[in-house]
Each structure stands twice: as structure tokens, then as C-alpha cells.
Scaffold this active site. Sequence first.
Site, PDB file in Angstrom:
ATOM      1  N   GLU A 238       1.464  -0.450  -5.140  1.00  0.00           N
ATOM      2  CA  GLU A 238       0.490   0.576  -5.476  1.00  0.00           C
ATOM      3  C   GLU A 238       1.235   1.907  -5.500  1.00  0.00           C
ATOM      4  O   GLU A 238       1.537   2.491  -4.455  1.00  0.00           O
ATOM      5  CB  GLU A 238      -0.636   0.629  -4.436  1.00  0.00           C
TER       6      GLU A 238
ATOM      7  N   ASP B  41       0.826  -1.201   0.000  1.00  0.00           N
ATOM      8  CA  ASP B  41       0.000   0.000   0.000  1.00  0.00           C
ATOM      9  C   ASP B  41       0.864   1.257   0.000  1.00  0.00           C
ATOM     10  O   ASP B  41       1.896   1.322   0.674  1.00  0.00           O
ATOM     11  CB  ASP B  41      -0.891  -0.011   1.244  1.00  0.00           C
TER      12      ASP B  41
END
Length: 722
Positions: A511, A482
Site C-alpha cells: 500500500e 500497510d
Amino acid sequence: MEHPGPPRFIAVGESVQLAPRDPDPDAPYEWRIRSAPVSSTVEPPDGTAVIDFTPDAPGRYTLELDAREKTYTLTIRAFASEFAPGDVGGSASGVSGVSGPQSGSARSVPEHGAVSGSGSGARSGTETGGRPRVQLHGTVDGDELVVWANPLPHPGNEHAGEDLDVEFLVDDRDEVKEGAIQRDGRELRIPISAVGDRVRVHGVAVGETYSVPDTIDFSREVVVDGGESRTVTKPTDTTADDGEIRTDAFVARRPNDPPEWATDVTLYEIYVRGFLGDEAMTEADDPGSEADDPESEAANLGSEAANLGSEADDPGGETGAESDESATATHTDGRSVFDRIADRLDYLEELGVDCLWLTPVLQNDHAPHGYNITDFFSIAEDLGDREDYERFVSAAHDRGMKVLFDLVLNHSARDHPFFQDAYGNPDSEYYDWYDWQDSGEPETYFEWEYIANWNFENLAVRRHLLDAVDTWFEVADGFRCDMAWAVPDTFWQELRDRVKSRDPEFLLLDETIPYVADFHNGMFDMHFDTTLYFTLRQVGRGHADADAVLDAVEGRDEIGFPPHAAFMLYIENHDETRYVVECGDEAAMAAAGALVTLPGVPMLYGGQELGQRGRRDALAWEDAREEFREHYERLLDLRNEIPALGTAGGFSRVSYETDTDRAVAFRRELDDSAYVCVLNFGESPATVTLVEPVDDTDLVTGESLLTADGLEIDDVAVFHAG
């Protein structure tokens, strides 16, 4: 081993954060510069374990790190500032970019056999245009280890790769005798007698800028005699405990290649507190009821333009519970949420899914998305416990599915006990664990009010997070990382080496929005294809012509991603308005076709295949739209049947004519098989005429699409070519 890691390629003015690996937070560490370009005056700060190093002159730097029991060396190759790639800013991700104090000393640079190529950074840099790319290859030739480079020019460059230089650096962590390295242009040779048990060679292509580095890793390993064929020099035969003869051999590996399994899967994101649907919730459990939720299924019926969940508003999902529209999962029958999700695995297997990404499952501040973590070592109580989670992973493995753990390292929740102790209390032992603003409030991104950024300059923070990585690595097949852009690059490099040393097939997916080519420099295997995502949204809304998707795919090479990088393709996730809501049914059907026909790894967000309209609502299993589910099943079956549609297949443009700018055609091929794929994002069928002859039977539907005017395409079609 506390060595700070691989050598670095960087340009003057760029910064890199350097730190001891696997650190002891209580141990003293000290950086100094052993050698540097004569004109350099940069010095690292005294008594600082984690430094931001910014070279001030082109050339080669050798840094030393005094650790607990040993002094380690690290080589940094600094190119002139004009060589800095356009997508690399003045600092690495998650790093401030401030250099240490400077002094007036001038130091000479010793000869170093690990470098070849121009070496000075003084090239004019005008003849090769755009960022080049490179792949390194390795083998054992007689009694030598051989590395050769295949440099590739920027796709828009009219010059060939022969115009590019190549520079190599041998890893400072490995034993190599001084003066033993032989260089000849794009080839490097090392006598086996001059190395220990391992040697890693890193290299870049150099033109107008320098490329993302690549690596070859040679290591000795014991191989069962008669097993996999390997090139062996002066083998040493030994007898193992089981009586089999084994051979001590050097093996060459490409560590920056993604795991082979990961390039052939279909990913599926499970939003853990909404996936089960109404069976896992009651109205009282829902923190955002339909009446209050502008993106709920009821509110979205008939809507075509809602965009309340865009990346611009909430790129990481780090919002509070009161602003999240998901149902909170419960398990009133005594079974955990993980057990009940496992009940759906047969459905997912039938759909064609073989890799699962679960949104965060750790203890959190009760925001249903789970990204605000309060305990990095415990499973969230509302989902179950670690035993329940491991049972779910085992059930997935029994069906041949991999499981990705959503790894959140940039921040903690403000409800985390460490933050609660530190807030407003500079005397707290945890105060320096966080980044703080001058106002006394924690640093964060996008003014998210429920999280606080970790301070990665604190070794205790690194130790804490590495321990968490070790904990969850054991029960996952990969990490979905993340907000990867908000964590220092060198921390990701350490994490990668840490997990890959134990399992080379462990997947690291980042990400990063927008994607960054340098994140394939010893950090990640696969990347969110954010450019294609944005383009498919633009095309779906009618704001861009359909052929823009071809530009998006070709943009990977143009930005400098190496040929071995892998990409995850998606049209929606838990942060985004559902594609069907924003773009309509017809475009959604075409976008589904794009996911399985364009090069990359397709990812479906739970409910996407059902025609689900709410972004984080409980999935409306009872109201699934069969035409969507059947469409996805056909497409995923076709991708599995035709290897050319996978990541190994080639991709190229074709000549075609069409009666609408909402349609596009392209070619996929592998070995002797070739196919032409056509996508139509429009509300009406498109008529397409292909210059290349194809069989007029659409492999998606099994029907002929030939009309008097050409091929009639509703949304997606695949034709056998030639």
C-alpha cells in the site's frame, strides 16, 4: 547472514539507508568506505550500525561493514544527480535522507569486473527522454551463465531502446572470481567454473535517467533426473536416499516476477469486525452507532457525495476507536470470529473469490480497524486465538483460496507496553525504539494521535519486527504491507529476501499512495494501483472523461514500472467512502466492469458486491442488492473464462465514436483471441460505434446490443473482435 544485501543503484544527492541484516542488537557494527570516486569526501559516521548513505560524486563506491565474525562489502553505483528519476526523492521511504559527516580524503576507484556500460555517470543524458525500463533474462549456455538485458524506452520517447545503455552489477554476496566476468554491450557472461553455488546479477537501463533495477538469480539445485527440463553444464549425478538419480544443475530465475498464482486471482478484503454483519454485534458493542455515524447505512441512504473516509483524512486507518464506525465483533455462541467468517467461505467461493485479505488480526488498542497494534505476536482476543486463525486459513486453503496477512510495521499503538514505558522516560530501554519530536511527543504521520512511529535506526526494532514477520509468515500466503511508503526501502528488501528464500511463491503487496515504481526494486510483487483508483473516482463523479482510465493504465509504464510489475485494481476499501455512495449506481456498475476488464488483479472490499453503503458498518447481508451481486458474479465468471482479460492479456486503444464522454472502449488480446471492452459511467445508455468489426453479442449478458445507431451500452460490455 548479516550482509547488508544487494548492490544499489542511486544518484548523487539521493540517500539509501544501510543496515546489517538479521542483526544482533547487542553486537557492534562499523561501516567504512573502502573505495570511492576521487572527488568524493563522504564518510559514514563512526560506530553506527544503521546509516543513511548519500553519495556526493558520481561513480562507484565500495563500502565495508564489520560484523560479528566477518567483514562484508557492498557496491553502490552512483549516477550524476541529473540522472535521478523524477519519482525518487532525496531519500528513500521512511528515511530522513541525512548523510554522514564528510572529510577531505580522496580515494581512487579500483577496476571492478561487475560493471558494464557507461560507468562514469558523465553522459549528457538528453537523447532518450523519460524514465526507461528494463528486463533481464538468463540462461546457461554450455559452460557459461548468460544474462542479457531488454531495455525499453519511455513510452513517450520517439527513440528506440537501442539508444539506451545497460549497466550490470554482480551481487557482492556471491562468489565470483575477479576478472572472470565478460561483458558485451547488453550481455554478460560468467564461466560456471568461476562461481560458487549462487550468483545474482542486477542491471539497469540508462538513458536520461536510470531504470528500476532488475535481477537474474542463478543457483545450483538438485533436480530429479527426468524431471523438469533444465540446461545443465558438467552435471554431477548423485544417488539420493530414495534411490533416484538426481542432477546438480544451475537454474536461472527472475526473482522480481510476481508469483504466478497471484496474477490470476480475485482478491477480497474482509474487514474482520464488520464482515459478519448484525449477527456478530449488539448495539452496546458498536462504538459508533448509526445516530452518531455520518457514514452509516441509514445516514447514507440517498447520499451521493459523502467522502468522510478519504485517504487525505485517514490514509492508513490509524484512528481511534471512538472515531471508527464499525461494529465490534463478538462470539457469544462460543465460536470464534474466524470460525464464523469461515462459514461465509462457500459464498465467497461461489462469487469467484480465491484470495482473501483480512484487516489486522493482532492484539490492538480496541480500535475496530485493528491497525493500532499492542502485541505483534498475539491474535486479538476478541477474534479468537492462533489456533482459530490457523483453522480459518486451513478452511480457505481447502477451497483453493489464498490468505493475505495485513502486516503493519511502521508503528505501534501508543497503548503498546513498550511505548507506555518509553513515553516521557528517556531512561527507558524502549525510548530509542521510537522516533520523537523535540516536544517529547512521538513522531507520526497526519497527526494520528493513537500511534507512534518505530525508529528503524535501532537494531532492536528491526529484530523485533523481523521476528514478527517470521511468526506470521508461517500461517499466510502473502503480506499486504500497510503504509509501505513509511518503512525504509532496505528493510522491505531484507523482508522480501527473508520470506522468498523460504517460499518463492509468497506474495508481497504494498500500500503506497501514490504508487512508486522503485518499490518493484526487490521489495514488492504487486502494487495498489492508486492512480487508476483515483481516476475511476474522478470519472465516476463526472469530473473526468471516461477515456482518462486509459491514461491511468498507460501511466504505469510512463512512471517507470517494469513490464513484470503486477497491480491490484480497486474502487474502494476500508479507508474509502463506498464508490456507490460517492458516484451512484450506474457508475458503480461500470467501475465493477473496469476492475475485471482492465489489466490487473481485481480486489473487492467486503460488501461491495452487495451494494453496501457504510464504509466500516456491519455488512447488511439481509439487505443485499441482488442486481449488484449478480453483476459481480457475471463479471468474475467472464474474467475466468477469457484469459485475455487477465494480467497476461495485452491492452491497447481502439478507434471508436460515442455520443457521450462518459463512455470508453479499449482492446484486450492474448494469442489469437481479441476482445473489445466498453465502459459507460453515465446515467443513460451510451451509443458506441467501433471502427474494428466485432460480434455484436455482449459476452457479459449474452445479448445483442446492436441498434440502428450503433452498440447500446448500459454499463459494461465485452465483444469478441475480428
